[in-house]
Design a protein around this motif. Structure first.
Motif, PDB file in Angstrom:
ATOM      1  N   SER A  85       0.323   2.613  -9.376  1.00 39.35           N
ATOM      2  CA  SER A  85       0.338   2.260  -7.955  1.00 39.35           C
ATOM      3  C   SER A  85      -0.212   3.382  -7.090  1.00 39.35           C
ATOM      4  CB  SER A  85       1.763   1.928  -7.516  1.00 39.35           C
ATOM      5  OG  SER A  85       2.628   3.034  -7.760  1.00 39.35           O
ATOM      6  N   ALA A  86      -0.846   4.374  -7.698  1.00 34.66           N
ATOM      7  CA  ALA A  86      -1.360   5.527  -6.954  1.00 34.66           C
ATOM      8  C   ALA A  86      -2.249   5.080  -5.806  1.00 34.66           C
ATOM      9  CB  ALA A  86      -2.134   6.445  -7.891  1.00 34.66           C
ATOM     10  N   GLY A  87      -2.068   5.718  -4.654  1.00 34.55           N
ATOM     11  CA  GLY A  87      -2.866   5.416  -3.476  1.00 34.55           C
ATOM     12  C   GLY A  87      -2.305   4.333  -2.594  1.00 34.55           C
ATOM     13  N   THR A  88      -1.370   3.529  -3.094  1.00 32.36           N
ATOM     14  CA  THR A  88      -0.818   2.422  -2.317  1.00 32.36           C
ATOM     15  C   THR A  88       0.412   2.868  -1.536  1.00 32.36           C
ATOM     16  OG1 THR A  88       0.717   1.581  -4.005  1.00 32.36           O
ATOM     17  CG2 THR A  88      -1.584   0.860  -4.133  1.00 32.36           C
ATOM     18  N   VAL A  89       0.637   2.218  -0.410  1.00 34.95           N
ATOM     19  CA  VAL A  89       1.839   2.428   0.396  1.00 34.95           C
ATOM     20  C   VAL A  89       2.433   1.061   0.709  1.00 34.95           C
ATOM     21  CG1 VAL A  89       2.799   3.306   2.551  1.00 34.95           C
ATOM     22  CG2 VAL A  89       0.965   4.559   1.418  1.00 34.95           C
ATOM     23  N   THR A  90       3.701   0.878   0.351  1.00 31.73           N
ATOM     24  CA  THR A  90       4.461  -0.327   0.679  1.00 31.73           C
ATOM     25  C   THR A  90       5.468   0.061   1.752  1.00 31.73           C
ATOM     26  OG1 THR A  90       4.241  -1.044  -1.623  1.00 31.73           O
ATOM     27  CG2 THR A  90       5.856  -2.193  -0.264  1.00 31.73           C
ATOM     28  N   THR A  91       5.623  -0.754   2.789  1.00 36.29           N
ATOM     29  CA  THR A  91       6.467  -0.347   3.907  1.00 36.29           C
ATOM     30  C   THR A  91       7.489  -1.409   4.279  1.00 36.29           C
ATOM     31  OG1 THR A  91       5.092  -1.268   5.696  1.00 36.29           O
ATOM     32  CG2 THR A  91       4.483   0.909   4.855  1.00 36.29           C
ATOM     33  N   THR A 199      -0.730   9.864  -2.436  1.00 35.10           N
ATOM     34  CA  THR A 199      -0.334  10.293  -3.773  1.00 35.10           C
ATOM     35  C   THR A 199      -0.803  11.718  -4.024  1.00 35.10           C
ATOM     36  OG1 THR A 199      -0.490   8.002  -4.540  1.00 35.10           O
ATOM     37  CG2 THR A 199      -0.428   9.725  -6.225  1.00 35.10           C
ATOM     38  N   GLN A 200       0.181  12.592  -4.154  1.00 35.98           N
ATOM     39  CA  GLN A 200      -0.091  14.009  -4.408  1.00 35.98           C
ATOM     40  C   GLN A 200      -1.083  14.569  -3.387  1.00 35.98           C
ATOM     41  OE1 GLN A 200      -0.822  14.888  -8.597  1.00 35.98           O
ATOM     42  NE2 GLN A 200       0.332  13.055  -9.200  1.00 35.98           N
ATOM     43  N   GLY A 201      -0.815  14.238  -2.126  1.00 35.39           N
ATOM     44  CA  GLY A 201      -1.642  14.764  -1.048  1.00 35.39           C
ATOM     45  C   GLY A 201      -3.060  14.250  -1.046  1.00 35.39           C
ATOM     46  N   GLY A 202      -3.308  13.111  -1.687  1.00 32.55           N
ATOM     47  CA  GLY A 202      -4.640  12.530  -1.726  1.00 32.55           C
ATOM     48  C   GLY A 202      -5.456  12.933  -2.943  1.00 32.55           C
ATOM     49  N   ARG A 203      -4.857  13.698  -3.849  1.00 27.86           N
ATOM     50  CA  ARG A 203      -5.600  14.141  -5.040  1.00 27.86           C
ATOM     51  C   ARG A 203      -5.784  13.013  -6.050  1.00 27.86           C
ATOM     52  NH1 ARG A 203      -2.293  18.524  -3.942  1.00 27.86           N
ATOM     53  NH2 ARG A 203      -0.726  17.842  -5.452  1.00 27.86           N
ATOM     54  N   VAL A 204      -4.867  12.028  -6.056  1.00 24.42           N
ATOM     55  CA  VAL A 204      -4.965  10.896  -6.974  1.00 24.42           C
ATOM     56  C   VAL A 204      -5.373   9.664  -6.170  1.00 24.42           C
ATOM     57  CG1 VAL A 204      -3.773   9.487  -8.682  1.00 24.42           C
ATOM     58  CG2 VAL A 204      -3.176  11.907  -8.434  1.00 24.42           C
TER      59      VAL A 204
END
Length: 282
Positions: A85-91, A199-204
């Motif tokens: 799910s890296a990069g995704t945000v569920t709110t 994810t990890q400050g945008g690294r992934v």
């Protein structure tokens, strides 16, 4: 990551709730919410009892409540995006609109397969946020539904996971800290791409070969008053607080599962931590 469960006794209700005094609404996604964006990527299922939001390389999706509320308890059961799910945000959050808006946030930051989600919380009042706390969870949030709740009353905001408090933000207007209390807010939920920071400050980055990403919401409930109601008639919201067991469980969560607290980020606040951080967390 290994997930462990708290003892069965820890799952007891941990704070004082006067449910009988609430104006309770067993919300229905068809009646009480509307899909507001996503061009068909958001769907209502099970006769209004559930909703799915999906994300692909073209768009995410989201819904909002049809009504606005001042104070209340807002619950949803949620099963987060499984796998990578890296990069995704569920709110799941509350927000008013316009300049100087108020907002109370649950954001779930995805991660690579096998790595834990980050639960990101924040509070905005009069347009000012910067009050982040972040947590891991003591279970796999993609394997089953879990209940996430926001309690908002004139004295405090309580964030809960399966009725376990993970954060309390008290009203410290007396020392100059803004608190959301004058603007009615809607309930919102969304699933979107934020791989520049999530994810990890945008690294992934998001792996679009895994799309579509899907999160499922169900048992969306609202216990609140209408914005036009007199606050004097809703005493329960003015007295709800953690009891001693709730305070103990809050300490347990914050000691074992908190991974970021703005109140201890001294590099971020070289002139001194915010005034509310010097007060009791309860």
């Amino acid at each position: 990551m290994r997930f462990s469960n708290p003892s069965s006794s820890s799952m007891l209700l941990l704070f004082t709730v006067f449910v009988a005094c609430f104006l309770a609404t067993s919300a229905d996604f068809n009646r009480d919410a509307e899909i507001t964006w996503g061009q068909g990527r958001g769907k209502v299922l099970e006769g209004g009892r559930a909703s799915t939001l999906s994300l692909d390389q073209y768009s995410g999706s989201g819904f909002q409540s049809r009504n606005e509320y001042i104070y209340g308890r807002f619950d949803t059961q949620l099963k987060l995006v499984p796998g990578n799910s890296a990069g995704t945000v569920t709110t799941f959050f509350l927000s008013s609109q316009g300049q100087g808006h108020d907002e109370i946030d649950f954001e779930f930051l995805g991660n690579s397969s096998g790595d834990p989600y980050t639960v990101h919380t924040n509070v905005y009042a009069q347009g000012k946020g910067d009050k982040e706390q972040q947590f891991r969870l003591w279970f796999d949030p993609t394997a089953a539904f879990h209940t996430y709740s926001i309690v908002w009353n004139p004295q405090r905001i309580i964030f809960l996971v399966d009725n376990i408090p993970i954060r309390v933000f008290n009203n410290h207007e007396a020392i100059g800290t803004p608190f959301p209390k004058r603007q009615p807010m809607r309930v919102y939920a969304s699933l979107w791409n934020a791989d520049d920071w999530a994810t990890q400050g945008g690294r992934v980055k998001t792996d679009w070969t895994k799309a579509p990403f899907v999160a499922t919401y169900r048992n969306f409930n609202i216990y609140s008053s209408k914005p036009s109601d007199s606050l004097n008639g809703n005493q329960a919201w003015q007295t709800q607080e953690l009891d001693s067991n709730g305070r103990n469980r809050l300490r347990w969560v914050q000691q074992k599962y908190m991974i970021y607290n703005y109140c201890t980020d001294f590099k971020r606040f070289p002139q001194g931590i915010p005034a509310e951080c010097k007060r009791s967390r309860f």
